[in-house]
Enzyme design. Structure first.
Site, PDB file in Angstrom:
ATOM      1  N   TYR A   1     -46.541 -37.106   1.182  1.00 48.85           N
ATOM      2  CA  TYR A   1     -45.831 -35.580   1.129  1.00 48.85           C
ATOM      3  C   TYR A   1     -46.326 -35.464   2.985  1.00 48.85           C
ATOM      4  O   TYR A   1     -45.460 -34.534   3.805  1.00 48.85           O
ATOM      5  CB  TYR A   1     -46.815 -34.790   0.166  1.00 48.85           C
ATOM      6  CG  TYR A   1     -46.228 -34.913  -1.198  1.00 48.85           C
ATOM      7  CD1 TYR A   1     -46.866 -35.195  -2.122  1.00 48.85           C
ATOM      8  CD2 TYR A   1     -44.890 -33.974  -0.930  1.00 48.85           C
ATOM      9  CE1 TYR A   1     -46.494 -35.676  -3.167  1.00 48.85           C
ATOM     10  CE2 TYR A   1     -44.409 -34.058  -2.418  1.00 48.85           C
ATOM     11  CZ  TYR A   1     -45.289 -34.977  -3.599  1.00 48.85           C
ATOM     12  OH  TYR A   1     -44.431 -34.445  -5.136  1.00 48.85           O
TER      13      TYR A   1
ATOM     14  N   HIS B   1     -39.134 -25.667  -6.879  1.00 48.31           N
ATOM     15  CA  HIS B   1     -40.382 -26.816  -6.977  1.00 48.31           C
ATOM     16  C   HIS B   1     -41.744 -25.977  -5.430  1.00 48.31           C
ATOM     17  O   HIS B   1     -42.276 -27.428  -5.869  1.00 48.31           O
ATOM     18  CB  HIS B   1     -40.029 -27.737  -6.650  1.00 48.31           C
ATOM     19  CG  HIS B   1     -38.698 -27.623  -8.402  1.00 48.31           C
ATOM     20  ND1 HIS B   1     -38.102 -28.638  -7.958  1.00 48.31           N
ATOM     21  CD2 HIS B   1     -38.652 -27.312  -9.396  1.00 48.31           C
ATOM     22  CE1 HIS B   1     -37.516 -28.934  -9.162  1.00 48.31           C
ATOM     23  NE2 HIS B   1     -37.962 -28.190  -9.816  1.00 48.31           N
TER      24      HIS B   1
ATOM     25  N   CYS C   1     -56.017 -26.179  -4.602  1.00 48.85           N
ATOM     26  CA  CYS C   1     -56.621 -27.547  -4.118  1.00 48.85           C
ATOM     27  C   CYS C   1     -56.507 -27.956  -5.719  1.00 48.85           C
ATOM     28  O   CYS C   1     -55.729 -27.323  -7.095  1.00 48.85           O
ATOM     29  CB  CYS C   1     -57.833 -26.053  -4.912  1.00 48.85           C
ATOM     30  SG  CYS C   1     -59.175 -27.311  -5.123  1.00 48.85           S
TER      31      CYS C   1
ATOM     32  N   CYS D   1     -59.641 -25.972  -8.468  1.00 49.30           N
ATOM     33  CA  CYS D   1     -59.179 -24.104  -8.115  1.00 49.30           C
ATOM     34  C   CYS D   1     -58.015 -23.807  -7.865  1.00 49.30           C
ATOM     35  O   CYS D   1     -56.737 -24.319  -7.721  1.00 49.30           O
ATOM     36  CB  CYS D   1     -60.652 -23.845  -7.757  1.00 49.30           C
ATOM     37  SG  CYS D   1     -60.392 -23.782  -5.423  1.00 49.30           S
TER      38      CYS D   1
ATOM     39  N   CYS E   1     -61.461 -28.513  -0.530  1.00 47.71           N
ATOM     40  CA  CYS E   1     -61.503 -27.216  -0.697  1.00 47.71           C
ATOM     41  C   CYS E   1     -62.628 -26.651  -0.637  1.00 47.71           C
ATOM     42  O   CYS E   1     -63.599 -25.760  -0.545  1.00 47.71           O
ATOM     43  CB  CYS E   1     -60.917 -27.070  -2.283  1.00 47.71           C
ATOM     44  SG  CYS E   1     -61.001 -25.530  -2.349  1.00 47.71           S
TER      45      CYS E   1
HETATM   46  C1  BV8 Z   1     -41.949 -29.175 -16.587  1.00 48.10           C
HETATM   47  C2  BV8 Z   1     -41.185 -31.278  -6.180  1.00 48.10           C
HETATM   48  C3  BV8 Z   1     -43.490 -28.617 -19.035  1.00 48.10           C
HETATM   49  C4  BV8 Z   1     -41.897 -31.880  -5.952  1.00 48.10           C
HETATM   50  C5  BV8 Z   1     -39.837 -31.783  -8.241  1.00 48.10           C
HETATM   51  C6  BV8 Z   1     -35.583 -31.025 -20.669  1.00 48.10           C
HETATM   52  C7  BV8 Z   1     -34.936 -32.768 -20.563  1.00 48.10           C
HETATM   53  C8  BV8 Z   1     -35.310 -33.751 -20.525  1.00 48.10           C
HETATM   54  C9  BV8 Z   1     -36.549 -33.749 -19.313  1.00 48.10           C
HETATM   55  C10 BV8 Z   1     -37.721 -32.534 -19.239  1.00 48.10           C
HETATM   56  C11 BV8 Z   1     -36.784 -31.166 -19.927  1.00 48.10           C
HETATM   57  N1  BV8 Z   1     -38.057 -30.282 -19.622  1.00 48.10           N
HETATM   58  C12 BV8 Z   1     -38.973 -30.664 -18.810  1.00 48.10           C
HETATM   59  C13 BV8 Z   1     -38.463 -32.194 -18.678  1.00 48.10           C
HETATM   60  C14 BV8 Z   1     -39.461 -33.021 -17.206  1.00 48.10           C
HETATM   61  C15 BV8 Z   1     -39.312 -33.217 -16.167  1.00 48.10           C
HETATM   62  C16 BV8 Z   1     -37.294 -33.750 -15.732  1.00 48.10           C
HETATM   63  O1  BV8 Z   1     -36.391 -32.582 -15.861  1.00 48.10           O
HETATM   64  N2  BV8 Z   1     -37.418 -34.646 -15.696  1.00 48.10           N
HETATM   65  C17 BV8 Z   1     -36.096 -35.581 -15.477  1.00 48.10           C
HETATM   66  C18 BV8 Z   1     -36.339 -36.664 -14.671  1.00 48.10           C
HETATM   67  C19 BV8 Z   1     -35.430 -35.726 -16.657  1.00 48.10           C
HETATM   68  N3  BV8 Z   1     -39.906 -31.506 -15.630  1.00 48.10           N
HETATM   69  C20 BV8 Z   1     -40.612 -31.473 -15.517  1.00 48.10           C
HETATM   70  O2  BV8 Z   1     -41.365 -32.196 -15.736  1.00 48.10           O
HETATM   71  C21 BV8 Z   1     -41.304 -30.019 -15.554  1.00 48.10           C
HETATM   72  N4  BV8 Z   1     -42.081 -29.401 -15.519  1.00 48.10           N
HETATM   73  O3  BV8 Z   1     -41.205 -29.231 -17.467  1.00 48.10           O
HETATM   74  O4  BV8 Z   1     -43.304 -28.913 -17.483  1.00 48.10           O
HETATM   75  C22 BV8 Z   1     -44.365 -27.885 -18.497  1.00 48.10           C
HETATM   76  C23 BV8 Z   1     -44.219 -26.802 -19.075  1.00 48.10           C
HETATM   77  C24 BV8 Z   1     -45.368 -25.701 -19.169  1.00 48.10           C
HETATM   78  C25 BV8 Z   1     -46.860 -25.942 -18.808  1.00 48.10           C
HETATM   79  C26 BV8 Z   1     -47.285 -26.988 -18.099  1.00 48.10           C
HETATM   80  C27 BV8 Z   1     -46.070 -28.127 -17.752  1.00 48.10           C
HETATM   81  C28 BV8 Z   1     -41.280 -30.351 -13.561  1.00 48.10           C
HETATM   82  C29 BV8 Z   1     -40.091 -30.738 -12.244  1.00 48.10           C
HETATM   83  C30 BV8 Z   1     -39.912 -30.088 -10.864  1.00 48.10           C
HETATM   84  C31 BV8 Z   1     -40.710 -31.954 -10.414  1.00 48.10           C
HETATM   85  N5  BV8 Z   1     -40.499 -31.325  -8.834  1.00 48.10           N
HETATM   86  N6  BV8 Z   1     -39.614 -31.498  -6.978  1.00 48.10           N
HETATM   87  C32 BV8 Z   1     -41.636 -33.321  -3.979  1.00 48.10           C
HETATM   88  O5  BV8 Z   1     -39.523 -32.619  -4.262  1.00 48.10           O
HETATM   89  O6  BV8 Z   1     -42.136 -34.595  -4.489  1.00 48.10           O
HETATM   90  S1  BV8 Z   1     -38.095 -32.513  -8.629  1.00 48.10           S
HETATM   91  C33 BV8 Z   1     -37.272 -32.469  -7.068  1.00 48.10           C
HETATM   92  O7  BV8 Z   1     -36.607 -33.821  -7.799  1.00 48.10           O
HETATM   93  C34 BV8 Z   1     -36.755 -31.868  -6.501  1.00 48.10           C
HETATM   94  O8  BV8 Z   1     -37.145 -30.857  -6.479  1.00 48.10           O
HETATM   95  C35 BV8 Z   1     -35.099 -31.761  -7.359  1.00 48.10           C
HETATM   96  O9  BV8 Z   1     -35.497 -31.163  -8.424  1.00 48.10           O
HETATM   97  C36 BV8 Z   1     -34.947 -33.702  -7.628  1.00 48.10           C
HETATM   98  C37 BV8 Z   1     -34.008 -34.220  -7.216  1.00 48.10           C
HETATM   99  O10 BV8 Z   1     -32.731 -33.667  -7.776  1.00 48.10           O
HETATM  100  P1  BV8 Z   1     -31.726 -33.081  -6.012  1.00 48.10           P
HETATM  101  O11 BV8 Z   1     -32.671 -32.382  -5.457  1.00 48.10           O
HETATM  102  O12 BV8 Z   1     -30.236 -32.497  -7.339  1.00 48.10           O
HETATM  103  O13 BV8 Z   1     -31.474 -34.277  -5.247  1.00 48.10           O
HETATM  104  P2  BV8 Z   1     -30.289 -36.159  -5.896  1.00 48.10           P
HETATM  105  O14 BV8 Z   1     -30.620 -36.637  -5.237  1.00 48.10           O
HETATM  106  O15 BV8 Z   1     -30.868 -35.773  -7.555  1.00 48.10           O
HETATM  107  O16 BV8 Z   1     -29.182 -35.171  -5.914  1.00 48.10           O
HETATM  108  C38 BV8 Z   1     -28.604 -35.612  -4.524  1.00 48.10           C
HETATM  109  C39 BV8 Z   1     -27.280 -34.821  -4.629  1.00 48.10           C
HETATM  110  O17 BV8 Z   1     -26.991 -33.803  -3.396  1.00 48.10           O
HETATM  111  C40 BV8 Z   1     -26.392 -35.864  -5.389  1.00 48.10           C
HETATM  112  O18 BV8 Z   1     -25.608 -35.481  -6.154  1.00 48.10           O
HETATM  113  C41 BV8 Z   1     -25.059 -36.054  -4.133  1.00 48.10           C
HETATM  114  O19 BV8 Z   1     -23.800 -36.728  -3.838  1.00 48.10           O
HETATM  115  C42 BV8 Z   1     -25.493 -35.147  -3.151  1.00 48.10           C
HETATM  116  N7  BV8 Z   1     -24.848 -35.051  -2.009  1.00 48.10           N
HETATM  117  C43 BV8 Z   1     -25.829 -35.960  -1.011  1.00 48.10           C
HETATM  118  N8  BV8 Z   1     -25.299 -35.534   0.275  1.00 48.10           N
HETATM  119  C44 BV8 Z   1     -24.467 -33.979   0.001  1.00 48.10           C
HETATM  120  C45 BV8 Z   1     -24.647 -33.818  -1.355  1.00 48.10           C
HETATM  121  N9  BV8 Z   1     -24.060 -33.429  -1.627  1.00 48.10           N
HETATM  122  C46 BV8 Z   1     -23.733 -32.029  -0.722  1.00 48.10           C
HETATM  123  N10 BV8 Z   1     -23.888 -31.848   0.799  1.00 48.10           N
HETATM  124  C47 BV8 Z   1     -24.517 -33.172   1.051  1.00 48.10           C
HETATM  125  N11 BV8 Z   1     -24.421 -33.779   2.497  1.00 48.10           N
END
Ligand code: BV8
Length: 333
Positions: A98, A152, A160, A163, A220
């Site tokens: 990070y 996100h 922390c 806490c 923290c």
């Molecule tokens: C949770 C922060 C429960 C950290 C991130 C339902 C179905 C399946 C799975 C799940 C579900 N519900 C929950 C899940 C599990 C999980 C999930 O979704 N897993 C996925 C992998 C299947 N979700 C979670 O864990 C979520 N939490 O469910 O908690 C809960 C509930 C109550 C109490 C306790 C727990 C939390 C999810 C958040 C995770 N954190 N980010 C960090 O960034 O380090 S996610 C992170 O990855 C990003 O924030 C973003 O969301 C994701 C990346 O995706 P994109 O941003 O779309 O990027 P990507 O590279 O994939 O795509 C880029 C696109 O841009 C491409 O299409 C490309 O072609 C295009 N592009 C490229 N250049 C350009 C362009 N377009 C235009 N112009 C350009 N120049």
């Protein structure tokens, strides 16, 4: 026979009907337009608009995406780094990851895509931007805060691990001397092994990376025992309740005319779920993505007649397609 034939005939008709209907349906289903003037008509008649943004919006600012072109997470290693479990296992490595992204984000500048959404917010009070990005670039493009929803979190917020203390908008780079990440080229000022290991760790999981003794990492100031961590939402963690509440409130208010799905593969939930929610409220979908239909479009892949797909760089496309409302975008250099 006749009957059979009739059946065959009917069957053929049915088949052809089904084929027709499926192809018609497919045609109807997958016939997004990329006609900008048609989009301008829809835009200028839209009162309530939502945008869902991903890493592609910041790509033109030089920040890697996760899966798409030049994907930073292509090796999936990052997904394993963005979890509370990874932080418990090796907080130093996760912090280096990070610190690297804070450093890169601070070096980057918002692009015309970010500014176009800022202008749209100023011109259209009933427009909100939901972003999955944690890079702070929409904020630095002065996107009106009440119309910007950080799904996100932000790498510039510090929480922390134990806490509930949170510090917003900390832009120290490095956040701690042990986390110094200079640009790849010039690493004179950083303890070489740190950078080398950090990059190696990120690239090759077999490199043992416990570089930093957790006791030496920032703790923290409130509970004294908890490790400080980046204020982002990790996989398996809940999204911020207040933000989800504000979005649901906005969605409930009235029908939605249009959702802009910008630079995201829409594969991470619950963020991806907002595409369907907006469609349920009557919204047309406009996808702005470098990859287009042949790329991974996740929840935004089943486009219908009346929807739009603009393939290319969001930083170039957004100022163009939003021009009737935001006018000619003037970006202060
Ligand atoms: C949770 C922060 C429960 C950290 C991130 C339902 C179905 C399946 C799975 C799940 C579900 N519900 C929950 C899940 C599990 C999980 C999930 O979704 N897993 C996925 C992998 C299947 N979700 C979670 O864990 C979520 N939490 O469910 O908690 C809960 C509930 C109550 C109490 C306790 C727990 C939390 C999810 C958040 C995770 N954190 N980010 C960090 O960034 O380090 S996610 C992170 O990855 C990003 O924030 C973003 O969301 C994701 C990346 O995706 P994109 O941003 O779309 O990027 P990507 O590279 O994939 O795509 C880029 C696109 O841009 C491409 O299409 C490309 O072609 C295009 N592009 C490229 N250049 C350009 C362009 N377009 C235009 N112009 C350009 N120049």
């Amino acid at each position: 026979m006749l009957l059979a034939q009739k059946h065959i005939l009917n069957f053929n008709i049915r088949i052809s009907h089904r084929r027709l209907s499926t192809t018609a349906h497919m045609a109807n289903r997958r016939a997004p337009s990329s006609d900008v003037s048609k989009f301008h008509e829809v835009l200028t008649s839209s009162k309530r608009i939502m945008a869902l943004c991903g890493a592609g919006l910041s790509a033109a600012s030089g920040l890697g995406t996760f899966r798409g072109a030049g994907g930073m997470w292509r090796n999936h290693r990052a997904t394993s780094l963005a979890t509370p479990e990874a932080f418990e296992k090796d907080p130093g490595l996760v912090w280096l990851f990070y610190s690297y992204r804070r450093h890169k984000a601070l070096q980057a500048k918002p692009n015309a895509g970010h500014y176009a959404l800022t202008e749209l917010s100023k011109k259209l009070p009933d427009f909100i931007t939901l972003t999955q990005n944690v890079d702070g670039l929409s904020q630095r493009a002065e996107h009106p805060r009440e119309q910007l929803k950080l799904l996100h979190g932000s790498v510039f917020d510090i929480k922390c691990f134990s806490c509930d203390r949170i510090e917003l908008n900390n832009y120290d780079d490095p956040f701690h001397p042990l986390l110094a990440i200079e640009s790849e080229e010039d690493d004179r000022l950083v303890p070489a092994e740190n950078t080398v290991r950090a990059t190696a760790a990120y690239m090759d999981p077999n490199v043992n990376t416990t570089t930093i003794n957790p006791d030496d990492l920032p703790h923290c100031p409130k509970c004294k025992t908890g490790l400080l961590r980046p204020g982002v939402v990790w996989f398996g963690e809940a999204l911020p309740e207040d933000t989800l509440g504000e979005i649901d409130e906005w969605i409930k208010q009235d029908k939605i005319d249009l959702i802009l799905v910008i630079g995201t593969t829409a594969t991470v939930w619950p963020a991806a779920g907002y595409v369907e929610e907006a469609k349920r409220k009557g919204a047309r979908v406009a996808v702005i993505n470098m990859d287009g239909l042949d790329g991974e479009l996740g929840a935004a892949s089943n486009l219908r007649n009346g929807d739009f797909l603009f393939q290319g760089d969001a930083a170039k496309i957004l100022p163009e397609i939003l021009k009737p409302v935001i006018g000619e975008l003037k970006i202060a250099s």
